[in-house]
Design a protein around this motif. Structure first.
Motif, PDB file in Angstrom:
ATOM      1  N   ASP A 159      -3.626   6.378   6.333  1.00 43.64           N
ATOM      2  CA  ASP A 159      -4.964   7.080   6.054  1.00 43.64           C
ATOM      3  C   ASP A 159      -5.806   6.570   4.558  1.00 43.64           C
ATOM      4  O   ASP A 159      -5.754   6.567   3.450  1.00 43.64           O
ATOM      5  N   GLU A 160      -6.856   6.188   4.915  1.00 41.07           N
ATOM      6  CA  GLU A 160      -8.253   5.878   4.166  1.00 41.07           C
ATOM      7  C   GLU A 160      -7.441   4.652   3.506  1.00 41.07           C
ATOM      8  O   GLU A 160      -8.011   4.766   2.363  1.00 41.07           O
ATOM      9  N   PRO A 161      -7.742   3.526   3.776  1.00 42.93           N
ATOM     10  CA  PRO A 161      -6.520   2.558   3.297  1.00 42.93           C
ATOM     11  C   PRO A 161      -7.297   2.115   2.527  1.00 42.93           C
ATOM     12  O   PRO A 161      -7.295   0.974   1.996  1.00 42.93           O
ATOM     13  N   ALA A 172      -9.540  -8.995   2.087  1.00 44.74           N
ATOM     14  CA  ALA A 172      -8.111  -9.498   2.105  1.00 44.74           C
ATOM     15  C   ALA A 172      -7.237  -8.132   3.416  1.00 44.74           C
ATOM     16  O   ALA A 172      -6.108  -8.996   4.044  1.00 44.74           O
ATOM     17  N   LEU A 173      -7.350  -7.213   2.863  1.00 40.06           N
ATOM     18  CA  LEU A 173      -7.012  -6.307   3.631  1.00 40.06           C
ATOM     19  C   LEU A 173      -7.127  -6.445   5.613  1.00 40.06           C
ATOM     20  O   LEU A 173      -6.173  -6.101   6.440  1.00 40.06           O
ATOM     21  N   GLU A 174      -8.550  -6.287   5.832  1.00 38.49           N
ATOM     22  CA  GLU A 174      -8.594  -6.695   7.058  1.00 38.49           C
ATOM     23  C   GLU A 174      -8.164  -8.299   7.536  1.00 38.49           C
ATOM     24  O   GLU A 174      -7.646  -8.253   8.990  1.00 38.49           O
ATOM     25  N   GLU A 175      -7.958  -9.550   7.036  1.00 41.78           N
ATOM     26  CA  GLU A 175      -7.450 -10.599   7.396  1.00 41.78           C
ATOM     27  C   GLU A 175      -5.755 -10.215   7.490  1.00 41.78           C
ATOM     28  O   GLU A 175      -5.241 -10.636   8.057  1.00 41.78           O
ATOM     29  N   GLN A 176      -5.202  -9.167   6.650  1.00 49.91           N
ATOM     30  CA  GLN A 176      -3.997  -8.575   6.454  1.00 49.91           C
ATOM     31  C   GLN A 176      -3.509  -8.369   7.918  1.00 49.91           C
ATOM     32  O   GLN A 176      -2.489  -8.694   8.330  1.00 49.91           O
ATOM     33  N   MET A 177      -4.531  -7.374   8.358  1.00 51.13           N
ATOM     34  CA  MET A 177      -4.555  -7.002   9.875  1.00 51.13           C
ATOM     35  C   MET A 177      -4.100  -7.556  11.101  1.00 51.13           C
ATOM     36  O   MET A 177      -3.786  -7.379  11.779  1.00 51.13           O
ATOM     37  N   ALA A 178      -5.700  -8.195  10.962  1.00 54.26           N
ATOM     38  CA  ALA A 178      -5.084  -9.311  11.703  1.00 54.26           C
ATOM     39  C   ALA A 178      -4.346 -10.390  12.081  1.00 54.26           C
ATOM     40  O   ALA A 178      -4.175 -10.230  13.254  1.00 54.26           O
ATOM     41  N   VAL A 179      -3.670 -10.270  10.969  1.00 63.09           N
ATOM     42  CA  VAL A 179      -2.482 -11.473  11.290  1.00 63.09           C
ATOM     43  C   VAL A 179      -0.985 -10.622  11.751  1.00 63.09           C
ATOM     44  O   VAL A 179      -0.270 -11.232  12.586  1.00 63.09           O
ATOM     45  N   HIS A 180      -1.202  -9.217  11.080  1.00 61.61           N
ATOM     46  CA  HIS A 180       0.053  -7.928  11.613  1.00 61.61           C
ATOM     47  C   HIS A 180      -0.482  -8.644  13.015  1.00 61.61           C
ATOM     48  O   HIS A 180       0.918  -7.748  14.189  1.00 61.61           O
ATOM     49  N   LEU A 181      -1.459  -8.331  13.549  1.00 63.09           N
ATOM     50  CA  LEU A 181      -1.299  -8.120  15.166  1.00 63.09           C
ATOM     51  C   LEU A 181      -1.461  -9.034  15.905  1.00 63.09           C
ATOM     52  O   LEU A 181      -1.119  -8.415  16.871  1.00 63.09           O
ATOM     53  N   TYR A 182      -1.725  -9.883  15.267  1.00 62.75           N
ATOM     54  CA  TYR A 182      -1.646 -11.409  16.247  1.00 62.75           C
ATOM     55  C   TYR A 182      -0.046 -11.406  16.136  1.00 62.75           C
ATOM     56  O   TYR A 182       0.393 -12.049  17.671  1.00 62.75           O
ATOM     57  N   SER A 183       1.059 -10.946  15.390  1.00 60.56           N
ATOM     58  CA  SER A 183       2.551 -11.025  15.226  1.00 60.56           C
ATOM     59  C   SER A 183       2.355 -10.212  16.475  1.00 60.56           C
ATOM     60  O   SER A 183       4.086 -10.284  16.207  1.00 60.56           O
ATOM     61  N   GLY A 184       1.886  -9.674  16.716  1.00 63.61           N
ATOM     62  CA  GLY A 184       2.482  -7.962  17.400  1.00 63.61           C
ATOM     63  C   GLY A 184       2.688  -6.778  17.052  1.00 63.61           C
ATOM     64  O   GLY A 184       3.609  -5.977  18.414  1.00 63.61           O
ATOM     65  N   GLY A 185       1.762  -6.736  15.745  1.00 64.55           N
ATOM     66  CA  GLY A 185       1.894  -5.530  15.467  1.00 64.55           C
ATOM     67  C   GLY A 185       0.883  -4.672  15.595  1.00 64.55           C
ATOM     68  O   GLY A 185      -0.183  -4.914  16.915  1.00 64.55           O
ATOM     69  N   SER A 186       1.210  -3.263  15.345  1.00 65.59           N
ATOM     70  CA  SER A 186       0.050  -2.270  15.887  1.00 65.59           C
ATOM     71  C   SER A 186      -0.298  -1.720  15.119  1.00 65.59           C
ATOM     72  O   SER A 186       0.564  -1.629  14.246  1.00 65.59           O
ATOM     73  N   ILE A 187      -1.850  -1.372  14.669  1.00 60.17           N
ATOM     74  CA  ILE A 187      -2.587  -0.047  14.004  1.00 60.17           C
ATOM     75  C   ILE A 187      -2.753   1.516  14.066  1.00 60.17           C
ATOM     76  O   ILE A 187      -3.836   1.177  14.574  1.00 60.17           O
ATOM     77  N   LEU A 188      -2.513   2.007  13.183  1.00 64.28           N
ATOM     78  CA  LEU A 188      -3.868   3.052  13.792  1.00 64.28           C
ATOM     79  C   LEU A 188      -4.192   3.745  12.670  1.00 64.28           C
ATOM     80  O   LEU A 188      -3.162   4.105  11.162  1.00 64.28           O
ATOM     81  N   LEU A 189      -5.606   3.841  12.499  1.00 63.83           N
ATOM     82  CA  LEU A 189      -5.834   4.093  10.571  1.00 63.83           C
ATOM     83  C   LEU A 189      -7.037   4.833  10.532  1.00 63.83           C
ATOM     84  O   LEU A 189      -7.691   5.815  11.816  1.00 63.83           O
ATOM     85  N   THR A 190      -7.611   5.713   9.496  1.00 61.23           N
ATOM     86  CA  THR A 190      -8.667   6.288  10.007  1.00 61.23           C
ATOM     87  C   THR A 190      -9.174   6.028   8.707  1.00 61.23           C
ATOM     88  O   THR A 190      -8.846   5.299   7.919  1.00 61.23           O
ATOM     89  N   SER A 191     -10.692   5.717   8.659  1.00 56.75           N
ATOM     90  CA  SER A 191     -11.462   4.533   7.614  1.00 56.75           C
ATOM     91  C   SER A 191     -12.658   5.279   7.914  1.00 56.75           C
ATOM     92  O   SER A 191     -13.094   5.685   8.811  1.00 56.75           O
ATOM     93  N   HIS A 192     -13.137   5.330   6.464  1.00 56.74           N
ATOM     94  CA  HIS A 192     -14.909   6.379   6.803  1.00 56.74           C
ATOM     95  C   HIS A 192     -15.895   5.062   6.313  1.00 56.74           C
ATOM     96  O   HIS A 192     -17.015   4.943   7.078  1.00 56.74           O
ATOM     97  N   GLN A 193     -14.867   3.713   6.077  1.00 54.92           N
ATOM     98  CA  GLN A 193     -15.929   2.640   6.315  1.00 54.92           C
ATOM     99  C   GLN A 193     -15.676   1.574   7.596  1.00 54.92           C
ATOM    100  O   GLN A 193     -14.698   1.609   8.146  1.00 54.92           O
ATOM    101  N   PRO A 194     -16.670   1.466   8.005  1.00 62.29           N
ATOM    102  CA  PRO A 194     -16.594   0.080   8.511  1.00 62.29           C
ATOM    103  C   PRO A 194     -15.647  -1.218   8.525  1.00 62.29           C
ATOM    104  O   PRO A 194     -15.613  -0.874   7.867  1.00 62.29           O
TER     105      PRO A 194
END
Length: 224
Positions: A159-161, A172-194
């Protein structure tokens, strides 16, 4: 963490309607979240973004429709889903009477992994400070440090990370999210920022909003 085939749907929502304080926020919501994919939940203030996340993690049962984890509906699959869940809400689960290092070890991290994660969120030098003495932004980074620990759960609900992060922290967080997705993880998030994340899908709750006379539910109306 075992790698899940990217085509597998892990979380599915069918004809979902949620209420808060007796007011229906949205209805007819449908989406599927696959392994290796991310969805950003959008909508105006009061649209029900946080309510939706709380419903998906099982903290609110005030809904109609279906929620399925790996093809099994709630509530039967809820306990199994929670074993695969890392949820970071507005409060972040940070214990103010502990240090950042103690917070991460409380979540099961070993000393070295915790120090590395705190370094990733630019908290080196603050690892032994009590969290109640840190700023709101620093406490937010203590919470987000859990995303940088090894063997992370496969489903992240956030929620608004990006709140309280500077440009470097967001990157840095966007990079870590990309790593997580590449490893087969999934992300659901809210954000007011692009958010710059390959393959990111969007669901706008405003497209599912409900206009109902408030008196139908009784009580006093308060704008959110």
């Amino acid at each position: 963490m075992s790698v899940t085939p990217k085509s597998q749907v892990v979380l599915q929502v069918r004809d979902l309607a949620c209420e808060r304080d007796g007011r229906r926020l949205f209805e007819g919501l449908q989406f599927s979240l696959q392994a290796g994919a991310a969805i950003q939940i959008k909508g105006s203030n009061g649209a029900g973004k946080t309510t939706l996340l709380r419903t998906l993690i099982g903290s609110s049962s005030d809904f109609t429709g279906e929620i399925l984890w790996c093809d099994t509906a709630y509530p039967q699959s809820l306990s199994v889903m929670r074993e695969s869940l890392l949820y970071i809400g507005h409060r972040g689960g940070v214990r103010s009477g502990l240090t950042p290092l103690e917070n991460l070890t409380w979540y099961g991290a070993d000393h070295e992994d915790a120090l590395n994660a705190l370094d990733k969120v630019d908290l080196t030098g603050f690892e032994d400070s009590l969290c109640h003495s840190l700023s709101a932004g620093q406490n937010r980074r203590v919470a987000l440090a859990r995303l940088f620990l090894p063997d992370s759960p496969r489903l992240w609900i956030l929620d608004e990370p990006l709140t309280a992060l500077d440009v470097v922290g967001v990157a840095a967080l966007e990079e870590q999210m990309a790593v997580h997705l590449y490893s087969g993880g999934s992300i659901l998030l809210t954000s007011h920022q692009p958010l710059s994340l390959a393959g990111l899908s969007e669901v706008n709750l405003s497209d599912y909003s409900v206009s109902e006379p408030f008196e139908d539910f009784g009580g006093e109306h308060v704008d959110s």
